[in-house]
Write a protein that holds these residues in place. Structure first.
Motif, mmCIF file in Angstrom:
data_model
loop_
_atom_site.group_PDB
_atom_site.id
_atom_site.type_symbol
_atom_site.label_atom_id
_atom_site.label_comp_id
_atom_site.label_asym_id
_atom_site.label_seq_id
_atom_site.Cartn_x
_atom_site.Cartn_y
_atom_site.Cartn_z
ATOM 1 N N PRO A 97 -6.445 -3.834 28.680
ATOM 2 C CA PRO A 97 -6.296 -5.269 28.380
ATOM 3 C C PRO A 97 -7.036 -5.620 27.090
ATOM 4 C CG PRO A 97 -7.950 -4.927 30.098
ATOM 5 C CD PRO A 97 -7.341 -3.582 29.817
ATOM 6 N N ARG A 98 -6.393 -6.388 26.213
ATOM 7 C CA ARG A 98 -6.983 -6.761 24.924
ATOM 8 C C ARG A 98 -6.676 -8.236 24.656
ATOM 9 N NH1 ARG A 98 -8.829 -2.472 26.100
ATOM 10 N NH2 ARG A 98 -8.658 -0.501 24.918
ATOM 11 N N LEU A 99 -7.733 -9.035 24.460
ATOM 12 C CA LEU A 99 -7.605 -10.484 24.267
ATOM 13 C C LEU A 99 -7.452 -10.807 22.783
ATOM 14 C CD1 LEU A 99 -7.755 -13.284 25.699
ATOM 15 C CD2 LEU A 99 -10.227 -13.240 25.209
ATOM 16 N N SER A 100 -6.512 -11.699 22.454
ATOM 17 C CA SER A 100 -6.283 -12.077 21.058
ATOM 18 C C SER A 100 -7.478 -12.861 20.521
ATOM 19 C CB SER A 100 -5.016 -12.922 20.945
ATOM 20 O OG SER A 100 -5.151 -14.139 21.669
ATOM 21 N N PRO A 101 -7.695 -12.835 19.202
ATOM 22 C CA PRO A 101 -8.836 -13.556 18.615
ATOM 23 C C PRO A 101 -8.845 -15.045 18.923
ATOM 24 C CG PRO A 101 -7.936 -12.005 17.023
ATOM 25 C CD PRO A 101 -7.003 -12.001 18.190
ATOM 26 N N ASP A 102 -7.666 -15.676 19.029
ATOM 27 C CA ASP A 102 -7.638 -17.110 19.325
ATOM 28 C C ASP A 102 -7.712 -17.410 20.816
ATOM 29 O OD1 ASP A 102 -5.129 -16.461 20.292
ATOM 30 O OD2 ASP A 102 -4.007 -17.601 18.789
ATOM 31 N N GLN A 108 -12.639 -1.404 32.935
ATOM 32 C CA GLN A 108 -12.107 -1.970 31.690
ATOM 33 C C GLN A 108 -12.216 -3.498 31.695
ATOM 34 O OE1 GLN A 108 -8.231 -0.380 30.633
ATOM 35 N NE2 GLN A 108 -8.773 1.695 31.275
ATOM 36 N N ALA A 109 -13.386 -4.007 32.049
ATOM 37 C CA ALA A 109 -13.574 -5.456 32.183
ATOM 38 C C ALA A 109 -13.839 -6.112 30.834
ATOM 39 C CB ALA A 109 -14.728 -5.740 33.138
ATOM 40 N N LEU A 110 -13.359 -7.358 30.693
ATOM 41 C CA LEU A 110 -13.645 -8.164 29.507
ATOM 42 C C LEU A 110 -13.660 -9.633 29.885
ATOM 43 C CD1 LEU A 110 -10.507 -8.519 27.225
ATOM 44 C CD2 LEU A 110 -10.377 -7.455 29.460
ATOM 45 N N TRP A 111 -14.350 -10.432 29.067
ATOM 46 C CA TRP A 111 -14.492 -11.857 29.354
ATOM 47 C C TRP A 111 -13.207 -12.609 29.033
ATOM 48 C CZ3 TRP A 111 -18.821 -13.504 31.755
ATOM 49 C CH2 TRP A 111 -19.954 -12.688 31.685
ATOM 50 N N ALA A 112 -12.885 -13.571 29.874
ATOM 51 C CA ALA A 112 -11.828 -14.528 29.561
ATOM 52 C C ALA A 112 -12.414 -15.602 28.646
ATOM 53 C CB ALA A 112 -11.291 -15.152 30.848
ATOM 54 N N PRO A 113 -11.585 -16.353 27.905
ATOM 55 C CA PRO A 113 -12.102 -17.423 27.048
ATOM 56 C C PRO A 113 -12.970 -18.397 27.846
ATOM 57 C CG PRO A 113 -9.778 -17.041 26.582
ATOM 58 C CD PRO A 113 -10.115 -16.214 27.785
ATOM 59 N N GLY A 114 -14.114 -18.746 27.279
ATOM 60 C CA GLY A 114 -15.041 -19.628 27.972
ATOM 61 C C GLY A 114 -16.071 -18.900 28.807
ATOM 62 N N SER A 115 -15.846 -17.613 29.065
ATOM 63 C CA SER A 115 -16.806 -16.762 29.774
ATOM 64 C C SER A 115 -17.105 -17.215 31.201
ATOM 65 C CB SER A 115 -18.127 -16.656 28.988
ATOM 66 O OG SER A 115 -17.898 -16.155 27.686
ATOM 67 N N GLN A 116 -16.166 -17.971 31.804
ATOM 68 C CA GLN A 116 -16.325 -18.350 33.211
ATOM 69 C C GLN A 116 -15.470 -17.475 34.124
ATOM 70 O OE1 GLN A 116 -18.644 -20.679 34.199
ATOM 71 N NE2 GLN A 116 -19.114 -20.488 32.002
ATOM 72 N N VAL A 122 0.555 -11.698 28.027
ATOM 73 C CA VAL A 122 0.406 -12.825 28.951
ATOM 74 C C VAL A 122 -0.010 -14.048 28.151
ATOM 75 C CG1 VAL A 122 -0.725 -13.689 31.031
ATOM 76 C CG2 VAL A 122 -0.355 -11.228 30.753
ATOM 77 N N ASP A 123 0.791 -15.111 28.218
ATOM 78 C CA ASP A 123 0.406 -16.397 27.646
ATOM 79 C C ASP A 123 -0.573 -17.050 28.624
ATOM 80 O OD1 ASP A 123 0.381 -19.266 27.171
ATOM 81 O OD2 ASP A 123 2.015 -18.918 25.775
ATOM 82 N N LEU A 124 -1.837 -17.133 28.227
ATOM 83 C CA LEU A 124 -2.863 -17.597 29.166
ATOM 84 C C LEU A 124 -2.756 -19.080 29.480
ATOM 85 C CD1 LEU A 124 -5.934 -15.544 27.882
ATOM 86 C CD2 LEU A 124 -4.375 -15.026 29.758
ATOM 87 N N MET A 125 -2.063 -19.836 28.636
ATOM 88 C CA MET A 125 -1.892 -21.261 28.921
ATOM 89 C C MET A 125 -0.834 -21.462 30.005
ATOM 90 S SD MET A 125 -2.887 -24.325 28.236
ATOM 91 C CE MET A 125 -3.718 -24.187 26.636
#
Length: 702
Positions: A274-279, A217-225, A303-306
């Motif tokens: 896991p599901r990442l918000s649009p922003d 169930q992998a997905l990219w984090a913001p920035g794709s790093q 999870v607040d990623l900041m």
């Protein structure tokens, strides 16, 4: 022969109706309007070729120029386009690309398509980076990076680790036992996350994943790093994953630059979806307990990623209030966020229904989005979210008399009602009558640890009985036991109703949709509380509906439903006149060493489980005492057994054990053996064979 031909025709009619399985929404802004394109993918059974076909279909929606959330026109759909050989597919967030992984000639091929045709093609198998690609919902994924230059997917680890091994074809460990993840996942052992760079055509197996977990169930984090993924712990050994939301797992973040892997969730929990918000600010996921009930009411974590802070968005519902949200019990669709990242939309069981909900992240308020109350003449018992993109929801609605219907609506603004539009009605509907029964256990059947619980059932009847006499009643019991029969389209129920039977689908205490207390109430009480609940539901139906024939009753079910069917025959031997059971649990004590979910065998009987558990005389005696085999001598009704030779969940020797007991006593029994099928008996030819023989068996003995 004529009767069998009639049954075949009815089954072909009800099972051949298509079901939507996924959807996607794209958007285009024109000078005077906004155009939305809805693409739905469907599955349809074909009895002639004994296979399931997948096809896609598109609709064009024209929104109001002044209000882009108001659908002005729905154009007629395009033709159905077959989707052949696709294991996975995914549309990119930009550039309008489609990635497809398909199997051809034993090779897994990755294709990238755009508006000009095939843009890139890679033979993943020929690269020798990994084994077979996972297409299952448990581990599998096909996820685009933000820039649409990279893709993630999951595959089996390459067993031949060295170049010499690959060239010689010799493996020194070829006879070593390799664990798998159980029923329906028998070819899944050591998954790895793979990344393909579409610019270079290079495929890389990501390093840094802890050795004691199986990722998926992998997905990219913001920035794709970085990459988020779920990891299931497989030490000291693997347990079955299919239908089990109680396996120890965690949410991880893997940094692609330095290989650092960080665990983001708590210890000794079960997590998924896991599901990442649009922003890109928030990641949500489902969370539950480990061991205990194999399926359960789940919490929704964010999870607040900041800041890295985790909080609960939706908690477990122990005892839902009447008419209120009853908890979250199933996986989230791939796209479930509102465009502003403030709301999460999902489907979940609510008593005997399946409803559509949205939770607001600010207020944590849960709102129902279905419109059953708006038009009582068109009530759907089941609302299943396929996707929400650009705030346009695409749902599949159905009822026991209405096959899946595709509907769309924009997410409403605060205080506004939802305006639903139907894209496609089913090719036919049926004039069955269906109703919901609420059932309250008697005082002596109340569970003192979880007092005051009730349950329910769905009664489906043919509108025009075959003759003027009362209608025979088939009691249909779901498996699990922690699952549900919502008031939705069910081809088996529809086929039986069309052939003149009434069908009672029972959601006994322990079913999903009634709160966590109901689920926990069944632990340690299988073979007693659930049996009495089904019997109570049948008596309630007979009391409330005088058209049902109390002298022509039969019971059918699979897995735990088969367990309860056989229990009912033994505990109420003069009540039922026939039984058809699929892969039933017959003797929990002998099942203990052969099931892929050994933990549930202990839990269901009321015992705590640990990996180093060794059976004791006390445990085995309790398991035997709760099993249908103890009542086998009292069984009078004819029994039809249907067994899958490759069943890893409930060994087919369970059914054989009852078969031999009944044969030795001269009781009428017939056994159907499907050597290539598993626990769900899901092959198209198997399902047809089971339906035909079940109906002939019921007609013969009722």
């Amino acid at each position: 022969m004529e009767e069998a031909h009639n049954i075949t025709g009815v089954y072909a009619e009800v099972c051949g109706l298509p079901t939507p399985v996924s959807a996607h929404v794209s958007e285009e802004q024109l000078p005077d309007s906004r155009i939305y394109t809805v693409t739905a993918e469907w599955s349809q059974s074909d009895l002639v070729r004994c296979s399931r076909h997948r096809y896609s279909q598109q609709w064009t929606l024209i929104a109001d120029s002044n209000n882009h959330k108001s659908i002005r026109t729905v154009l007629p759909p395009g033709l159905c386009v077959p989707v052949s050989g696709e294991l996975l597919s995914s549309l990119s967030p930009i550039q309008n690309l489609k990635a497809v992984i398909r199997e051809t000639g034993g090779h897994h091929i990755l294709e990238i398509w755009d508006c000009h045709g095939l843009r890139k093609c890679l033979n993943l198998t020929a690269l020798h980076k990994h084994g077979k690609v996972y297409e299952d919902a448990q581990f599998g994924c096909l996820t685009w990076s933000d820039c649409a230059n990279k893709l993630l997917y999951v595959a089996e680890k390459n067993k031949n680790s060295s170049v010499e091994d690959r060239e010689s074809g010799i493996r020194k460990d070829s006879s070593v036992y390799c664990e798998d993840w159980g029923e329906a996942l028998t070819n899944r052992s050591v998954p790895v996350i793979c990344m393909v760079d579409l610019r270079s055509g290079m495929v890389e197996v990501l390093q840094g994943v802890p050795r004691d977990i199986s990722p998926g169930q992998a997905l990219w984090a913001p920035g794709s790093q970085s990459v988020f993924f779920i990891g299931w712990y497989h030490e000291p050994f693997r347990l079955g994953l299919k239908f089990c939301s109680n396996r120890r797992s965690a949410l991880f973040k893997l940094d692609l630059n330095n290989g650092h892997c960080e665990c983001l969730s708590g210890d000794n929990l079960s997590v998924s979806c896991p599901r990442l918000s649009p922003d890109g600010s928030t990641l949500i996921y489902l969370q539950g307990g480990v061991f205990g009930p194999h399926n359960q009411c789940l919490s929704l974590q964010q999870v607040d990623l900041m800041s890295g802070k985790t909080s609960t968005l939706l908690d477990v519902i122990n005892r839902p209030q009447a008419g209120e949200f009853a908890g979250l019990y199933e996986a989230l669709p791939a796209c479930c966020w509102s465009t502003d990242s403030h709301g999460v939309v999902f489907s979940s069981a609510r008593r005997n229904w399946k409803d559509l909900f949205m939770v607001d992240r600010g207020s944590k308020k849960v709102t129902s989005l279905s419109d059953n109350l708006a038009d009582p003449s068109q009530v759907y018992g089941s609302w299943k979210l396929l996707t929400i993109q650009r705030d346009l929801m695409v749902v599949s609605c159905s009822s026991p008399n209405t096959p899946p219907t595709l509907r769309v609506a924009f997410l409403p603004s605060a205080g506004e009602a939802v305006t639903w539009r139907t894209l496609l009605q089913p090719v036919m509907t049926f004039d069955f009558h269906w109703t919901i029964l609420d059932v309250t256990p008697s005082l002596e059947e109340d569970n003192t640890s979880y007092s005051g619980l009730d349950f329910g059932a769905v009664l489906v009847k043919p509108s025009h009985p075959v003759c003027e006499s009362r209608v025979p009643l088939i009691v249909f019991i779901h498996g699990g036991p922690h699952s549900q029969f919502p008031a939705e389209w069910n081809s088996t129920t529809a086929g039986l109703a069309k052939l003149g039977f009434a069908v009672l689908m029972v959601n006994y205490r322990g079913s999903t949709g009634f709160g966590q207390d109901s689920i926990l109430s069944l632990i340690g009480h299988i073979g007693n509380q659930d049996v009495k609940d089904v019997q109570k539901a049948v008596l309630t139906a007979l009391q409330r509906d005088p058209t049902l024939d109390p002298k022509r009753l039969a019971v059918i079910g699979g897995s735990h439903g088969g367990f309860l069917s056989c229990h009912l025959l033994g505990q109420y031997p003069d009540f039922y006149r026939a039984c058809a059971a699929r892969n039933p649990v017959i003797n929990a004590a002998t099942l203990l060493g052969t099931s892929d979910i050994v933990d549930w065998r202990y839990t269901s009987a009321g015992f705590q489980y640990s990996y180093d558990q060794i059976p004791t005389a006390e445990v085995l005696a309790a398991m035997l005492e709760k099993s249908p085999i103890t009542h086998a001598a009292q069984i009078k009704a004819p029994v039809l057994l249907m067994l899958g030779g490759k069943d890893r969940r409930v060994s087919p020797h369970q059914g054989l054990e009852l078969y031999k007991v009944l044969k030795s006593r001269g009781s009428p029994v017939r056994l159907l053996w499907f050597p290539e099928d598993g626990h769900s008996l899901s092959r198209v030819d198997t399902q047809f064979d089971c339906f035909l023989n079940t109906v002939l068996w019921l007609q013969q003995h009722l």
